[in-house]
Design a protein around this motif. Structure first.
Motif, PDB file in Angstrom:
ATOM      1  N   CYS A 188      31.846  15.426  45.178  1.00 31.84           N
ATOM      2  CA  CYS A 188      31.409  15.067  43.829  1.00 31.84           C
ATOM      3  C   CYS A 188      30.823  13.654  43.818  1.00 31.84           C
ATOM      4  N   LEU A 189      31.509  12.715  44.430  1.00 39.00           N
ATOM      5  CA  LEU A 189      31.028  11.339  44.507  1.00 39.00           C
ATOM      6  C   LEU A 189      29.715  11.260  45.291  1.00 39.00           C
ATOM      7  N   ALA A 190      29.662  11.938  46.430  1.00 44.30           N
ATOM      8  CA  ALA A 190      28.482  11.880  47.289  1.00 44.30           C
ATOM      9  C   ALA A 190      27.255  12.436  46.576  1.00 44.30           C
ATOM     10  N   VAL A 344      30.734   2.933  44.424  1.00 49.65           N
ATOM     11  CA  VAL A 344      31.545   4.154  44.486  1.00 49.65           C
ATOM     12  C   VAL A 344      32.459   4.230  43.258  1.00 49.65           C
ATOM     13  N   VAL A 345      32.986   3.091  42.833  1.00 54.66           N
ATOM     14  CA  VAL A 345      33.806   3.065  41.614  1.00 54.66           C
ATOM     15  C   VAL A 345      32.947   3.424  40.404  1.00 54.66           C
ATOM     16  N   ASP A 346      31.733   2.905  40.342  1.00 57.67           N
ATOM     17  CA  ASP A 346      30.834   3.241  39.235  1.00 57.67           C
ATOM     18  C   ASP A 346      30.533   4.735  39.215  1.00 57.67           C
ATOM     19  N   ALA A 347      30.356   5.305  40.392  1.00 53.51           N
ATOM     20  CA  ALA A 347      30.124   6.751  40.479  1.00 53.51           C
ATOM     21  C   ALA A 347      31.344   7.516  39.974  1.00 53.51           C
ATOM     22  N   VAL A 353      35.303  12.984  34.578  1.00 52.48           N
ATOM     23  CA  VAL A 353      35.650  14.272  33.951  1.00 52.48           C
ATOM     24  C   VAL A 353      35.662  15.380  35.005  1.00 52.48           C
ATOM     25  N   GLU A 354      34.702  15.320  35.943  1.00 53.82           N
ATOM     26  CA  GLU A 354      34.671  16.309  37.020  1.00 53.82           C
ATOM     27  C   GLU A 354      35.890  16.142  37.923  1.00 53.82           C
ATOM     28  N   PHE A 355      36.324  14.903  38.162  1.00 55.72           N
ATOM     29  CA  PHE A 355      37.540  14.668  38.937  1.00 55.72           C
ATOM     30  C   PHE A 355      38.727  15.340  38.267  1.00 55.72           C
ATOM     31  N   ARG A 356      38.836  15.154  36.959  1.00 52.79           N
ATOM     32  CA  ARG A 356      39.966  15.760  36.247  1.00 52.79           C
ATOM     33  C   ARG A 356      39.899  17.286  36.329  1.00 52.79           C
ATOM     34  N   SER A 359      41.088  18.345  39.728  1.00 55.19           N
ATOM     35  CA  SER A 359      42.544  18.223  39.853  1.00 55.19           C
ATOM     36  C   SER A 359      43.259  19.383  39.166  1.00 55.19           C
ATOM     37  N   MET A 360      42.679  19.871  38.069  1.00 50.89           N
ATOM     38  CA  MET A 360      43.285  21.010  37.361  1.00 50.89           C
ATOM     39  C   MET A 360      42.988  22.322  38.096  1.00 50.89           C
ATOM     40  N   ARG A 361      41.782  22.405  38.668  1.00 50.62           N
ATOM     41  CA  ARG A 361      41.408  23.622  39.382  1.00 50.62           C
ATOM     42  C   ARG A 361      42.284  23.827  40.607  1.00 50.62           C
TER      43      ARG A 361
END
Length: 383
Positions: A188-190, A344-347, A353-356, A359-361
């Motif tokens: 996701c970050l990349a 990377v932090v800005d990304a 929201v995609e991270f969250r 984590s739920m998936r």
């Protein structure tokens, strides 16, 4: 090859605006082939698609769309470009022949037509066409087979990586889904950073795929850490912490040995070594094992550093409760320019929201991990 053969016979489409020419040529060919006729270019183009003849005999000098234009249209269409075209013409000078071959024809037959010459030329080109069709079919089959085998190898590789890395996680206080979450976090970050000027040259599609595939190996070195340290629920002593830190070097060395036994380097193994060895380095140079700082830290390791910390914060362990996404986000943002690459932090902030959702998936559940393995393991049953 034609899809509309009568009694298995090959089909020839004859195109001529003069009715008596069509009658004569049809009379010559019908004892040997199925014959279809067209009296103009537009009709010929329609029949070529519908009938899919094995060969087209095409008059050059026709009103409206001449033979050259018809031939160019046939060769421009994927459905008809492989059908051989022989021109029928009374003009057989060098200029006419050159124009015909440039348009895509394979041969000329002069008018007035001689039956023996026509049958000989038609038979020769149909034979060549059959062989060419066989080679095309074989090439297409081989291409599909290579693609299928390549996909199989990729799936087996994914399963092997997940199983191997899960063995390391099984000895730790982390769950198998930690592997899946961090794998998707770094991707996701990349993908978000690939348009950034700093990363455009590094984060190509091939590199992102290598990062995604190798991410499960980032903690493979934990297999070499004694249980008395790895499974300790409390704070580690200084000496124990120094031993724990060696999992980075153990992981790199293990992957390197595997690479040496393989006999050649693969992109995902190179990335896996960088990630395993450097994902505890810090942007400000205070990390381990080398104390690298800034861009000296490989990009894959910088991505994993953030992904790993985020997942550790939001995950429940025997020695700590799970932190909320919002609280974990604040800690990540506070590490900008110190623990983590600022961009990377800005990304992360942009895709949190995609991270969250990730984590739920892939919530902590052995069933989720087993289902992911089953999704990939279909290939094991393939021949």
């Amino acid at each position: 090859m034609s899809t509309h053969h009568e009694r298995g016979r090959q089909t020839v489409l004859v195109v001529d605006d003069v009715a008596r020419n069509l009658t004569l040529i049809s009379h010559i060919l019908r004892p040997h082939y199925t014959v279809k006729a067209a009296t103009c270019g537009e009709q010929a183009l329609h029949l070529a698609v519908v009938v899919r003849p094995d060969l087209i005999l095409l008059d050059v000098d026709m009103p409206g769309m001449d033979g050259y234009a018809v031939c160019r249209r046939l060769k421009a269409d994927a459905a008809t470009r492989d059908i051989p075209v022989i021109f029928l013409t009374a003009m057989t000078g060098p200029l006419e022949e050159t124009a015909g071959f440039d348009a895509g024809a394979v041969d000329y037959i002069s008018k007035p037509v001689l039956a023996e010459i026509m049958l000989s030329r038609v038979k020769a080109h149909l034979t060549v066409g059959v062989m060419a069709g066989m080679y095309r079919d074989k090439a297409s089959f081989l291409e599909r087979e290579v693609a299928r085998r390549t996909e199989q190898i990729a799936r087996v590789q994914e399963v092997t990586l997940l199983i191997t890395s899960s063995l390391a996680e099984a000895r730790d206080n982390e769950t198998g889904t930690h592997i899946l979450r961090t794998q998707h976090y770094v991707k996701c970050l990349a993908e978000h950073l690939r348009a950034h000027p700093r990363f455009a040259d590094q984060l190509t599609g091939e590199t992102i795929e290598a990062i995604f595939k190798s991410a499960p190996l980032h903690d493979i070195g934990k297999v070499g850490i004694p249980d008395r340290i790895l499974l300790l629920p409390g704070r580690l002593s200084h000496r124990e912490m120094e031993i724990m830190k060696t999992h980075t070097t153990i992981g790199r060395d293990a992957i390197e040995r595997a690479e040496q036994r393989l006999g050649y380097s693969m992109p995902f193994l190179r990335v896996a070594k960088e990630m395993a060895y450097c994902h505890h380095e810090r942007w400000d140079g205070s990390g381990y094992p080398q104390g690298l700082a800034g861009d000296a830290i490989p990009i894959a390791a910088r991505l994993m550093a953030l992904a790993d910390v985020y997942d550790a914060l939001i995950s429940k362990r025997v020695y700590k409760p799970a932190m909320s996404h919002d609280d974990a986000t604040l800690i990540i943002l506070a590490g900008r320019g110190q623990q983590f690459d600022p961009d990377v932090v800005d990304a992360f902030e942009a895709v949190q929201v995609e991270f969250r959702d990730i984590s739920m998936r892939f919530a902590d559940s052995q069933q989720d991990f087993d289902e992911e393995l089953l999704r990939l393991d279909w290939v094991a049953e393939s021949p």
